[in-house]
Design a protein around this motif. Structure first.
Motif, short mmCIF file in Angstrom:
data_model
loop_
_atom_site.label_atom_id
_atom_site.label_comp_id
_atom_site.label_asym_id
_atom_site.label_seq_id
_atom_site.Cartn_x
_atom_site.Cartn_y
_atom_site.Cartn_z
N SER A 137 0.82 -1.21 0.00
CA SER A 137 0.00 0.00 0.00
C SER A 137 0.85 1.26 0.00
O SER A 137 0.35 2.36 -0.24
N ALA A 138 2.16 1.11 0.27
CA ALA A 138 3.04 2.27 0.36
C ALA A 138 4.14 2.25 -0.70
O ALA A 138 5.00 3.12 -0.70
N SER A 139 4.12 1.30 -1.60
CA SER A 139 5.20 1.17 -2.58
C SER A 139 4.89 1.93 -3.86
O SER A 139 3.73 2.15 -4.21
N TRP A 140 5.96 2.29 -4.56
CA TRP A 140 5.81 2.98 -5.83
C TRP A 140 5.50 1.97 -6.91
O TRP A 140 6.07 0.87 -6.94
N LYS A 141 4.58 2.33 -7.81
CA LYS A 141 4.24 1.49 -8.95
C LYS A 141 4.63 2.24 -10.22
O LYS A 141 4.25 3.40 -10.41
N ARG A 142 5.37 1.55 -11.07
CA ARG A 142 5.76 2.14 -12.35
C ARG A 142 4.53 2.29 -13.25
O ARG A 142 3.50 1.68 -13.01
N ARG A 143 4.65 3.11 -14.26
CA ARG A 143 3.54 3.40 -15.17
C ARG A 143 2.88 2.13 -15.73
O ARG A 143 1.68 2.09 -15.95
N ASP A 144 3.68 1.07 -15.95
CA ASP A 144 3.12 -0.18 -16.48
C ASP A 144 2.56 -1.08 -15.38
O ASP A 144 2.17 -2.21 -15.62
N GLY A 145 2.54 -0.58 -14.14
CA GLY A 145 1.96 -1.33 -13.03
C GLY A 145 2.95 -2.11 -12.19
O GLY A 145 2.58 -2.67 -11.16
N LYS A 146 4.21 -2.18 -12.61
CA LYS A 146 5.21 -2.93 -11.84
C LYS A 146 5.36 -2.33 -10.44
O LYS A 146 5.63 -1.15 -10.28
N ASP A 147 5.14 -3.17 -9.45
CA ASP A 147 5.27 -2.79 -8.04
C ASP A 147 6.73 -2.97 -7.64
O ASP A 147 7.28 -4.06 -7.74
N HIS A 148 7.36 -1.92 -7.16
CA HIS A 148 8.79 -1.97 -6.81
C HIS A 148 9.06 -2.35 -5.37
O HIS A 148 10.19 -2.21 -4.89
N VAL A 149 8.07 -2.87 -4.67
CA VAL A 149 8.28 -3.23 -3.27
C VAL A 149 9.38 -4.28 -3.11
O VAL A 149 10.20 -4.19 -2.20
N ASP A 150 9.45 -5.27 -4.01
CA ASP A 150 10.50 -6.29 -3.91
C ASP A 150 11.89 -5.68 -4.06
O ASP A 150 12.82 -6.05 -3.35
N VAL A 151 12.01 -4.76 -4.99
CA VAL A 151 13.30 -4.10 -5.22
C VAL A 151 13.70 -3.29 -3.99
O VAL A 151 14.83 -3.37 -3.51
N ASP A 152 12.77 -2.53 -3.46
CA ASP A 152 13.06 -1.69 -2.29
C ASP A 152 13.44 -2.52 -1.07
O ASP A 152 14.39 -2.19 -0.36
N VAL A 153 12.72 -3.61 -0.85
CA VAL A 153 13.06 -4.48 0.29
C VAL A 153 14.42 -5.13 0.06
O VAL A 153 15.22 -5.24 0.98
N ALA A 154 14.69 -5.54 -1.17
CA ALA A 154 15.98 -6.17 -1.47
C ALA A 154 17.14 -5.22 -1.18
O ALA A 154 18.16 -5.63 -0.62
N ILE A 155 17.00 -3.96 -1.55
CA ILE A 155 18.07 -3.00 -1.29
C ILE A 155 18.27 -2.84 0.23
O ILE A 155 19.40 -2.85 0.73
N ALA A 156 17.19 -2.75 0.97
CA ALA A 156 17.28 -2.60 2.42
C ALA A 156 17.91 -3.83 3.07
O ALA A 156 18.76 -3.72 3.97
#
Length: 182
Positions: free
Chosen positions: A91-110
């Motif tokens: 509910s708090a993650s950024w979604k790219r214009r094509d709908g890709k949810d970047h939550v996995d990427v953000d968690v992976a970086i953390a």
């Protein structure tokens, strides 16, 4: 700075080289101050549009850790003194214009920040993604918008043996100015 002090500086590449997946933990407990430093490193990680959709659940309670471990049936896992459950908040993650949810990427970086900080503090981790996510979600009573993305067992190494890491050569991973097939 003296020459001796300069030789004690740990570089990022040193940390990356020394990090490995630890699966043999000592029974020594991990100091809360060190856990907080790891969580601070994760908090400082960049995220898409700086939305910071990460949430970390630190599991130190033996009974709860055993229940979480049922979602990943490896004997060594439950022996870690601490398990950090890295969650993504859809509910708090950024979604790219094509709908890709970047939550996995953000968690992976953390999580990467957390695992490298653990090396600096003399701790070991193992990044676990092969677990029963529905089971962990239920055990931790996560709200619908939170997803358990990775389990990070954490502790001190049982022995000083560091496995040899197998990595591809750089030229196998990098192309310049477009994809170059070999």
């Amino acid at each position: 700075m003296s020459e001796e002090e300069g030789s004690m500086i740990v570089t990022f590449l040193d940390l990356a080289e020394k990090r490995y997946s630890l699966r043999t933990f000592s029974d020594q407990s991990v100091e809360k101050e060190k856990i907080l430093k790891l969580l601070e490193a994760a908090r400082l990680a960049p995220s898409a549009v700086n939305y910071q959709p990460c949430h970390f659940i630190v599991v130190t309670d033996e009974a709860l850790k055993t229940k979480v471990a049922e979602g990943y049936s490896r004997e060594w896992f439950a022996k870690a003194p601490v398990v950090i459950v890295a969650c993504g908040d859809h509910s708090a993650s950024w979604k790219r214009r094509d709908g890709k949810d970047h939550v996995d990427v953000d968690v992976a970086i953390a999580v990467d920040h957390l695992t490298l900080a653990a090396v600096e503090l003399g701790l070991g981790t193992c990044w676990v993604c092969a677990f029963d996510a529905a089971h962990v979600h239920s055990v931790l009573e996560l709200p619908e918008h939170l997803e358990a993305i990775a389990l990070i067992p954490l502790g001190y190494p049982l022995d000083g043996q560091v496995p040899v890491k197998k990595r591809k050569e750089l030229d196998e991973l990098v192309s310049w100015n477009g994809y170059n097939q070999a």
